[in-house]
Design a protein around this motif. Structure first.
Motif, PDB file in Angstrom:
ATOM      1  N   GLY A 391       0.793  -1.217   0.000  1.00 57.73           N
ATOM      2  CA  GLY A 391       0.000   0.000   0.000  1.00 57.73           C
ATOM      3  C   GLY A 391       0.828   1.270   0.000  1.00 57.73           C
ATOM      4  O   GLY A 391       0.381   2.319   0.476  1.00 57.73           O
ATOM      5  N   GLY A 392       2.027   1.215  -0.507  1.00 62.30           N
ATOM      6  CA  GLY A 392       2.910   2.381  -0.557  1.00 62.30           C
ATOM      7  C   GLY A 392       4.351   1.937  -0.678  1.00 62.30           C
ATOM      8  O   GLY A 392       4.654   0.747  -0.771  1.00 62.30           O
ATOM      9  N   MET A 393       5.264   2.905  -0.640  1.00 62.03           N
ATOM     10  CA  MET A 393       6.686   2.605  -0.763  1.00 62.03           C
ATOM     11  C   MET A 393       7.379   2.501   0.591  1.00 62.03           C
ATOM     12  O   MET A 393       8.569   2.188   0.656  1.00 62.03           O
ATOM     13  CB  MET A 393       7.374   3.684  -1.605  1.00 62.03           C
ATOM     14  N   ILE A 394       6.686   2.783   1.696  1.00 60.55           N
ATOM     15  CA  ILE A 394       7.291   2.727   3.015  1.00 60.55           C
ATOM     16  C   ILE A 394       7.317   1.280   3.493  1.00 60.55           C
ATOM     17  O   ILE A 394       6.290   0.595   3.468  1.00 60.55           O
ATOM     18  CB  ILE A 394       6.506   3.587   4.022  1.00 60.55           C
ATOM     19  N   PRO A 395       8.469   0.761   3.937  1.00 64.45           N
ATOM     20  CA  PRO A 395       8.526  -0.609   4.452  1.00 64.45           C
ATOM     21  C   PRO A 395       7.578  -0.799   5.634  1.00 64.45           C
ATOM     22  O   PRO A 395       7.296   0.142   6.388  1.00 64.45           O
ATOM     23  CB  PRO A 395       9.994  -0.761   4.881  1.00 64.45           C
ATOM     24  N   ARG A 396       7.093  -2.017   5.793  1.00 65.94           N
ATOM     25  CA  ARG A 396       6.189  -2.343   6.897  1.00 65.94           C
ATOM     26  C   ARG A 396       6.736  -3.519   7.695  1.00 65.94           C
ATOM     27  O   ARG A 396       7.320  -4.447   7.123  1.00 65.94           O
ATOM     28  CB  ARG A 396       4.789  -2.707   6.382  1.00 65.94           C
ATOM     29  N   LEU A 397       6.510  -3.472   8.995  1.00 67.03           N
ATOM     30  CA  LEU A 397       6.883  -4.598   9.831  1.00 67.03           C
ATOM     31  C   LEU A 397       6.021  -5.798   9.470  1.00 67.03           C
ATOM     32  O   LEU A 397       4.798  -5.675   9.318  1.00 67.03           O
ATOM     33  CB  LEU A 397       6.696  -4.246  11.303  1.00 67.03           C
ATOM     34  N   GLY A 398       6.647  -6.959   9.344  1.00 70.32           N
ATOM     35  CA  GLY A 398       5.884  -8.154   9.030  1.00 70.32           C
ATOM     36  C   GLY A 398       4.823  -8.457  10.067  1.00 70.32           C
ATOM     37  O   GLY A 398       3.747  -8.965   9.745  1.00 70.32           O
ATOM     38  N   SER A 399       5.101  -8.130  11.324  1.00 76.20           N
ATOM     39  CA  SER A 399       4.140  -8.392  12.396  1.00 76.20           C
ATOM     40  C   SER A 399       2.897  -7.521  12.299  1.00 76.20           C
ATOM     41  O   SER A 399       1.893  -7.790  12.964  1.00 76.20           O
ATOM     42  CB  SER A 399       4.810  -8.178  13.760  1.00 76.20           C
ATOM     43  N   SER A 400       2.945  -6.463  11.463  1.00 76.39           N
ATOM     44  CA  SER A 400       1.774  -5.587  11.321  1.00 76.39           C
ATOM     45  C   SER A 400       0.720  -6.174  10.389  1.00 76.39           C
ATOM     46  O   SER A 400      -0.393  -5.664  10.313  1.00 76.39           O
ATOM     47  CB  SER A 400       2.208  -4.212  10.805  1.00 76.39           C
ATOM     48  N   PHE A 401       1.080  -7.239   9.678  1.00 82.50           N
ATOM     49  CA  PHE A 401       0.115  -7.905   8.798  1.00 82.50           C
ATOM     50  C   PHE A 401      -0.645  -8.952   9.620  1.00 82.50           C
ATOM     51  O   PHE A 401      -0.046  -9.914  10.112  1.00 82.50           O
ATOM     52  CB  PHE A 401       0.817  -8.576   7.613  1.00 82.50           C
ATOM     53  N   THR A 402      -1.949  -8.761   9.760  1.00 78.29           N
ATOM     54  CA  THR A 402      -2.769  -9.695  10.530  1.00 78.29           C
ATOM     55  C   THR A 402      -4.046 -10.009   9.754  1.00 78.29           C
ATOM     56  O   THR A 402      -4.444  -9.264   8.858  1.00 78.29           O
ATOM     57  CB  THR A 402      -3.149  -9.096  11.901  1.00 78.29           C
ATOM     58  N   GLY A 403      -4.680 -11.123  10.127  1.00 80.40           N
ATOM     59  CA  GLY A 403      -5.963 -11.488   9.550  1.00 80.40           C
ATOM     60  C   GLY A 403      -5.938 -11.587   8.044  1.00 80.40           C
ATOM     61  O   GLY A 403      -5.021 -12.160   7.434  1.00 80.40           O
ATOM     62  N   ALA A 404      -6.970 -10.992   7.415  1.00 83.05           N
ATOM     63  CA  ALA A 404      -7.096 -11.041   5.961  1.00 83.05           C
ATOM     64  C   ALA A 404      -5.934 -10.323   5.280  1.00 83.05           C
ATOM     65  O   ALA A 404      -5.519 -10.707   4.175  1.00 83.05           O
ATOM     66  CB  ALA A 404      -8.425 -10.415   5.535  1.00 83.05           C
ATOM     67  N   ASP A 405      -5.410  -9.299   5.939  1.00 84.33           N
ATOM     68  CA  ASP A 405      -4.266  -8.561   5.398  1.00 84.33           C
ATOM     69  C   ASP A 405      -3.061  -9.486   5.241  1.00 84.33           C
ATOM     70  O   ASP A 405      -2.338  -9.443   4.243  1.00 84.33           O
ATOM     71  CB  ASP A 405      -3.936  -7.405   6.347  1.00 84.33           C
ATOM     72  N   ARG A 406      -2.855 -10.341   6.214  1.00 85.71           N
ATOM     73  CA  ARG A 406      -1.721 -11.266   6.176  1.00 85.71           C
ATOM     74  C   ARG A 406      -1.932 -12.349   5.118  1.00 85.71           C
ATOM     75  O   ARG A 406      -1.005 -12.705   4.382  1.00 85.71           O
ATOM     76  CB  ARG A 406      -1.537 -11.900   7.557  1.00 85.71           C
TER      77      ARG A 406
END
Length: 496
Positions: A391-406
């Protein structure tokens, strides 16, 4: 000038109190008597200059930067913002700096060798040491440049790397900049502003000067022109570019013409500047324009800011373009996964400044490792193209992906793993920053610059562009989003 014992006592008290709040590995935490004396001397100068009011000193430093003309513009904004500057430099002793500089020279040399292969024989790809997707997946790989020999023989004239210092005190590379590195003008402006509010710092500490580096940079571009008195210009996208103020200052400081695409024209495979006295030949362009917009005849035909025929002039050796169009292909995060092996292959040495650990999800084994360790990693774009799941160019922590997002992310990794890299989570060490309430520990990153001198050798700026963030997260150190910048002082043992 005489040093007041009271001022030294105040500086010592500030430093002692700060260290009780600082995290392990902070830049000002003592690692020897010399470093202790270095930080005490800097704080003593600040006591004298501020009369004990550090927030007021920070405002003075920012006013000095404003007087110099330092500013920046966020994308989409019409007005420039005031430059956020902390008056307390990041101090590094010359022994530690020598290790950093050696690592930067090694990386710059490796980048040049890689570009020579990518736009030459492509043996690394043919031998399977470099996946072809690393080139084809990047918008910065310019196929029309394959087979073109750069005037002067070098693809890179300027190189930069973003470094972080982890809590153990080790330096590592966050990112490489081979396209048109931004920040050396800001480093110069920070030095000028800080030296005006702390005028005695140079006499207290033997701080390496920046001027010789810029002289070498100009000489390196000039010698590639193969003319006695070459005319060199800095090619800018225009006043609305976020770093236009930096570009203008660099052009003034180096004695370069500051030009836009409409100021130039090509004729008979040569580049000329339009003047009221007629056309004047231009021998070199230090570009700040995106490579795909440089020449509408060679790359993007819709470009309104390029120079038609510029690549033909480049190909015939009549104009130097620094850095060569297409050099940005090496900036892709995916390359970081292969650099350790490529370094051994191309230079015979391990990287002296290692990257943060990176796994490119375009390979089955690496993708499986990222899936299995997702909660302990950061997901980032493999190329400068926005991946769908982030959802953008900024890196995201893997732990922030939960549920359907993951679930969606894991499915996307299987379908388009080529677009993603997994990286270790980086915790930054801190340095003292002058905040509203005095000294406070904040995480920082350091951009270090290298340039070719008149003999074609790499020289490293003895300093750099330090960005100071809100906390210890490397993703948050972005000027304009709560971050500061500061000078970087390399302290020598003998007078400079």
């Amino acid at each position: 000038r005489p040093v007041s014992p009271e001022d030294v006592a105040t500086a010592t008290r500030w430093l002692t109190e700060y260290r009780t709040r600082a995290l392990r590995g902070d830049a000002a935490v003592v690692r020897g008597a010399r470093d202790d004396a270095m930080w005490t001397a800097m704080l003593t100068e600040m006591v004298e200059a501020s009369n004990g009011d550090l927030p007021a000193l920070r405002l003075r430093a920012e006013r000095k930067a404003d007087e110099i003309g330092t500013g920046f513009r966020m994308p989409g904004e019409a007005e420039e913002r005031r430059w956020p500057l902390s008056p307390l430099p990041l101090a590094i002793n010359e022994e530690e700096w020598r290790g950093i500089a050696d690592g930067i020279v090694q990386r710059a040399t490796l980048m040049e060798l890689l570009l020579a292969d990518i736009y030459g024989g492509q043996r690394l790809t043919g031998n399977g040491l470099m996946p072809a997707a690393l080139l084809n997946g990047s918008p910065h790989f310019l196929r029309p440049m394959v087979g073109l020999a750069p005037p002067g023989g070098h693809h890179l004239h300027v190189y930069a790397a973003d470094l972080c210092r982890d809590p153990s005190g080790s330096w590592r590379v966050l990112a490489d900049h081979t396209r048109n590195p931004v920040g050396m003008g800001y480093a110069l402006e920070n030095r000028l502003a800080v030296s005006r509010v702390l005028p005695g710092l140079q006499s207290r500490l033997h701080i390496e000067r920046l001027a010789p580096f810029f002289a070498d940079l100009r000489a390196g571009i000039a010698v590639a022109c193969n003319r006695a008195e070459p005319r060199i210009a800095l090619l800018t996208p225009g006043r609305l570019n976020p770093s236009y103020a930096e570009q203008a200052h660099l052009a003034r400081y180096l004695g370069l013409l500051l030009v836009e695409g409409e100021d130039l024209v090509t004729h008979a495979d040569r580049c000329y500047l339009r003047t009221i006295e007629g056309l004047k030949r231009v021998d070199a362009l230090w570009r700040r324009v995106d490579a795909r917009l440089l020449d509408p005849l060679a790359f993007d035909s819709a470009s309104q800011i390029g120079v038609a025929g510029l690549i033909d002039a480049f190909a015939t050796g009549h104009v130097v373009v620094a850095n060569t169009p297409g050099a940005g292909v090496l900036e892709a995060a995916a390359f970081a996964a292969f650099l350790p092996r490529l370094s051994v292959r191309m230079t015979g040495e391990d990287l002296r400044l290692p990257n943060i650990a990176t796994w490119w999800c375009g390979q089955d084994t690496a993708r499986a490792h990222v899936r299995a360790n997702l909660n302990r990693m950061t997901l980032a774009p493999a190329f400068p193209v926005e991946p769908r799941a982030l959802g953008g160019m900024i890196p995201r922590l893997g732990s922030s992906f939960t549920g359907a997002d993951r679930v969606s992310l894991l499915a996307e990794l299987e379908l388009r793993g080529i677009d993603y890299v997994g990286q270790e989570v980086v915790q930054l060490s801190t340095l003292p920053n002058v905040g509203p309430k005095g000294l406070e520990p904040r995480g920082f990153t350091l951009r270090v610059f290298a340039a070719r001198d008149g003999d074609g050798r790499w020289t490293v700026m003895p300093g750099g562009f330090a960005r100071v963030g809100e906390g210890s997260d490397a993703r948050a150190v972005v000027i304009g989003e709560g971050a500061f910048s500061t000078d970087v002082a390399i302290v020598a043992r003998r007078p400079v």
